[in-house]
Design a protein around this motif. Structure first.
Motif, PDB file in Angstrom:
ATOM      1  N   GLU B  34       1.796  -9.416   0.922  1.00  0.00           N
ATOM      2  CA  GLU B  34       1.953  -7.964   0.830  1.00  0.00           C
ATOM      3  C   GLU B  34       2.813  -7.432   1.957  1.00  0.00           C
ATOM      4  N   LYS B  37       6.389  -8.360   1.451  1.00  0.00           N
ATOM      5  CA  LYS B  37       6.989  -7.509   0.417  1.00  0.00           C
ATOM      6  C   LYS B  37       7.423  -6.187   1.024  1.00  0.00           C
ATOM      7  N   GLU B  56       1.828   2.712   1.191  1.00  0.00           N
ATOM      8  CA  GLU B  56       1.529   1.857   0.043  1.00  0.00           C
ATOM      9  C   GLU B  56       0.894   0.563   0.512  1.00  0.00           C
ATOM     10  N   LEU B  57       1.494  -0.004   1.565  1.00  0.00           N
ATOM     11  CA  LEU B  57       1.001  -1.283   2.099  1.00  0.00           C
ATOM     12  C   LEU B  57      -0.453  -1.130   2.522  1.00  0.00           C
ATOM     13  N   ARG B  59      -2.590   0.956   1.492  1.00  0.00           N
ATOM     14  CA  ARG B  59      -3.454   1.114   0.321  1.00  0.00           C
ATOM     15  C   ARG B  59      -3.666  -0.224  -0.354  1.00  0.00           C
ATOM     16  N   ARG B  60      -2.559  -0.979  -0.489  1.00  0.00           N
ATOM     17  CA  ARG B  60      -2.672  -2.292  -1.152  1.00  0.00           C
ATOM     18  C   ARG B  60      -3.675  -3.170  -0.430  1.00  0.00           C
ATOM     19  N   LEU B  61      -3.540  -3.133   0.925  1.00  0.00           N
ATOM     20  CA  LEU B  61      -4.435  -4.003   1.697  1.00  0.00           C
ATOM     21  C   LEU B  61      -5.895  -3.579   1.514  1.00  0.00           C
ATOM     22  N   ASP B  63      -7.083  -2.208  -1.093  1.00  0.00           N
ATOM     23  CA  ASP B  63      -7.513  -2.647  -2.429  1.00  0.00           C
ATOM     24  C   ASP B  63      -7.901  -4.109  -2.433  1.00  0.00           C
ATOM     25  N   ILE B  64      -7.059  -4.896  -1.789  1.00  0.00           N
ATOM     26  CA  ILE B  64      -7.359  -6.349  -1.773  1.00  0.00           C
ATOM     27  C   ILE B  64      -8.691  -6.602  -1.082  1.00  0.00           C
TER      28      ILE B  64
END
Lengths: 437, 382
Positions: B34, B37, B56-57, B59-61, B63-64
């Motif tokens: 992530e 990316k 975004e990053l 948030r992604r983290l 989520d994971i």
């Protein structure tokens, strides 16, 4: 116990065929139970490397958790902050990636260490499995060495421990590394430094808390005392507020006592408080640490050697051991062993076992006891040997009596099962029933 | 106690540990992915706002939820770990110090015992190291020199040199014969066989004449067998007396030498420390069992004069006669010795006194119907 047969003992039970194999020989089954019982004593042997293994797993996992949390919060910080340039962002993210790569490498390494420790646990299980009737003497010999290494480590004779472990290649079977860890703390405490001890406490915080240990509190108390000794009273008070107060709820009395030292100088003559300033307090801390340490790793508080010695000495302890003519094969014939055994109880047995004064062998069905007319008892083998070497004459070695053939018509029954008769010129044994000791 | 079950439990732990490890690697890889990316996106001159990418990053983290992912494997690992601890506690005795009396062992005495043990087991370097670490001075100098001599002889034997052994046996020949040991003959036989093995019949014969002859009168059979081996010189494998010529004979003779040596210097054959520890291994299980019953009465335990439970040791630990009166079940002692009755049965004096009402009447032996007069009973000495 055996029931008393009434009437003629000859009629009581038919003479059983007491072949040597059935009578005095050892069948494999009792030996096996004995071996199982001996293995059951080896809890520490398996537990210590396992605790070490668990600790490594915990430490490694905590490091991983910490690093991941840090990375994620770092990302959050960067994304929330207002002023940064593209370069900043790139640098930050790159550094995070390399941190994670570093973490992966560390994880690899940690995994290798864990694997080695797991191997050690397995090696010990295999060692226990390997004990069987054929190699028993060697296995027992190894056990003595393991017990001695444990003693050396507890007494801090590290060099001897290593040498002994090397000499018989039992490094996997002993806990030298675990004690090296302890050594650091002990050495520091002996140098009046508490830092490594405190670090150890924080490493094992949750488990110490579970066992309601107050070791950390004691360390803090000592630091406080050292501050008072150096007359840094203000610093001492600040220290107390930060580190001692949290323990107040559970250890108020002790806290109060130590806080009172503020009112005294370190060379006070008042006995209660003088004791607190004694350098001996540091020795006490070392002992406390050793105890906490052993408890944490599932080790006994006393060295294994002491435990086995005490049990063994007691089991061997009879009043006869202290006589001058006690056989050299009995450990209690030696002064040093007698010294250790003197405060210990005597052994207790429920079954008679007779040992020939001359040959030191057991007098059983294969080698029955014979009674001379003066009441002195010797084994058949010993008397026959003596007769062979002396033209058929026997002399009681303890009284000098030389029973003439006519005097040897004496009957004796020991343990109500075997009838012995000394006849004329030859020593004849009549076995009327089975011999059970 | 099933060692296999325990091994299985440990294998499960190791398996879960591996799983946890690989899951952790996986999760770290995800995070790295992530971040990389996001890094690419920021580096490339894209239309996306940097801040947006980073948010975004983040948030992604979230989520994971990497740590959450690890929880599952961690939990399984912890279960396996605690199961293993439990099976250890169940299969083994978790505290063998329960039967320990809080009596201090004098450290000096223990050090002496340990040092003597090292020396008599031939661990001279370890012994020296121990003495220097404990700062015990030459407490065991005497033992050291005695056993140094013995090990020198044994080491020489191990490398095939019988000279020191023969010398020692010759010097102590009288005492050896007194003890009924034929060690000298055995050593000479070994030497004889070695000479034969190397092939010289002449030399072997000469050796036999010089050294085996003196034993001929008492050991006719052995000498005959040995002389017969002359025929098979150089082909000793086909000799009909394999036990005389095999290498294991050396081990047996070395043992005999050790035994005689220890005897002549007034030492026991086995190390007393090893014997005591072995006795302890046999004594602990019944003592510990008793302690689980005795749990609250630690005070009594500390001050007993005799162990409360019988501890039956193997016969190699029986150094003294123990007679247990079949009537009173007590061990006889100097105060209460074993007495033999006219029928031949044996009871302790107290029992006889009781049964005869202090010698006032005759009584019947509990084992046979004979009438016993207490005054006629005589004391036995084991």
């Amino acid at each position: 116990m055996d029931s008393l047969p009434n009437g003629n003992s000859a009629a009581a039970s038919p003479p059983q065929n007491t072949t040597p194999a059935a009578a005095g020989g050892t069948t494999p089954f009792p030996k096996l139970t004995q071996l199982t019982e001996a293995l059951k004593l080896e809890h520490q042997f398996l537990r210590v490397p396992f605790e070490h293994y668990k600790k490594t797993i915990r430490t490694n996992h905590r490091a991983v958790e910490k690093e991941i949390t840090s990375v994620i919060s770092n990302v959050a910080d960067v994304s929330d902050s207002e002023n940064f340039s593209k370069d900043d962002a790139v640098n930050h993210l790159t550094s995070l990636v390399s941190r994670l790569q570093g973490l992966k490498r560390k994880l690899e390494e940690g995994s290798r260490t864990e694997h080695l420790q797991a191997q050690k646990c397995r090696a010990r299980l295999n060692h226990l499995e390997s004990a069987d009737a054929e190699n028993l003497a060697e296995w027992n010999n190894t056990r003595v060495k393991r017990i001695l290494v444990d003693y050396m480590l507890r007494m801090s004779y590290y060099e001897t421990a290593e040498k002994l472990a090397e000499s018989s290649n039992i490094q996997d079977l002993v806990d030298i590394e675990v004690f090296q860890e302890a050594k650091k703390v002990i050495d520091a405490l002996q140098n009046k430094e508490v830092a490594p001890a405190l670090a150890w406490c924080s490493d094992n915080k949750s488990r110490l808390k579970k066992s309601k240990s107050k070791f950390e509190f004691q360390l803090r108390l000592q630091e406080f005392i050292e501050l008072v000794r150096g007359e840094n009273n203000l610093r001492a008070i600040t220290y107390a507020r930060k580190y001692l107060a949290p323990w107040g709820a559970t250890h108020m009395k002790e806290l109060q006592r130590v806080m009172a030292t503020l009112a005294f100088k370190s060379n006070t003559e008042c006995t209660t408080y003088k004791a607190l300033f004694e350098p001996k307090q540091w020795d006490f801390l070392v002992d406390q640490f050793k105890q906490e340490f052993c408890k944490l790793y599932g080790m006994t508080l006393e060295p294994l050697l002491n435990i086995y010695l005490q049990a063994g000495l007691s089991a061997l302890n009879t009043p006869y051991c202290y006589e001058d003519d006690c056989t050299k094969e009995d450990p209690l014939s030696q002064e040093s062993f007698r010294k250790l055994a003197s405060p210990l109880p005597y052994s207790k047995q429920h079954h008679s076992k007779l040992v020939c004064y001359i040959t030191k062998e057991l007098m059983d069905t294969e080698n029955p006891p014979q009674v001379l007319p003066n009441g002195y008892v010797y084994s058949t083998k010993a008397l026959e040997e003596m007769a062979k070497k002396n033209n058929g004459k026997i002399t009681c070695p303890r009284t000098g009596l030389m029973p003439s053939p006519l005097m040897l018509a004496y009957r004796a029954l020991i343990n109500n099962t075997v009838v012995l008769t000394c006849h004329q010129n030859s020593l004849v044994v009549y076995s009327r029933a089975s011999w059970t000791l | 106690m099933e060692l296999n079950d325990i091994k299985d439990a440990f294998d499960r732990v190791a398996k879960k540990q591996k799983l946890s490890c690989s899951k952790t690697q996986e999760v770290i890889d995800l995070i790295v992915q992530e971040i990389e990316k996001a890094l690419e996106t920021v580096k490339s001159a894209s239309h996306l706002d940097d801040k947006y990418v980073l948010t975004e990053l983040k948030r992604r983290l979230q989520d994971i939820a990497p740590l959450g992912q690890l929880e599952g494997t961690q939990k399984e690992l912890n279960i396996a770990l605690s199961k293993y601890t439990k099976i250890l506690e169940k299969s083994f005795n978790p505290d063998i110090s329960k039967a320990y009396r809080n009596i201090e062992f004098d450290t000096h005495t223990v050090s002496q015992i340990i040092a003597s043990h090292f020396y008599r087991q031939g661990l001279f370097e370890v012994g020296d190291c121990f003495i220097s670490e404990t700062k015990e001075s030459e407490c065991s100098a005497a033992i050291l020199s005695i056993f140094e001599d013995m090990y020198q002889i044994l080491e020489a034997m191990k490398s095939g040199n019988l000279e020191p052994a023969l010398k020692w046996a010759a010097a102590n020949s009288d005492k050896l014969t007194q003890n009924g040991s034929d060690l000298q003959l055995k050593l000479h036989s070994l030497q004889f066989v070695e000479i034969l093995r190397k092939g010289s019949r002449e030399e072997a014969l000469k050796y036999a004449r010089a050294n085996l002859a003196p034993f001929a009168s008492n050991h006719v059979n052995e000498i005959q067998k040995l002389m017969a081996c002359l025929i098979w010189a150089r082909k000793l494998e086909s000799c009909p007396y394999p036990q005389l010529v095999s290498q294991t004979n050396w081990v047996t003779v070395a043992e005999e030498l050790t035994r005689q040596f220890c005897n002549l210097v007034g030492q026991s054959y086995e190390s007393p420390l090893s014997v005591t520890i072995a006795a302890g291994v046999q004594a602990l299980p019944p003592l510990l069992k008793f302690m689980t019953v005795m749990a609250g009465k630690k005070q009594e335990w500390q001050s007993m004069k005799q162990l409360p439970v019988p501890v039956e040791l193997d016969k190699e630990f029986q150094f003294h006669s123990i007679f247990v009166c079949p009537v009173s079940k007590e061990q006889t002692s100097d105060d209460n010795p074993p007495m033999i009755m006219s029928c031949g049965h044996v009871l302790c004096r107290q029992s006889i006194n009781k049964m005869s009402k202090n010698h006032s009447r005759t009584f019947k032996c509990p084992y046979c119907p004979s009438d016993i007069d207490a005054a006629q009973c005589r004391q036995l000495y084991f």
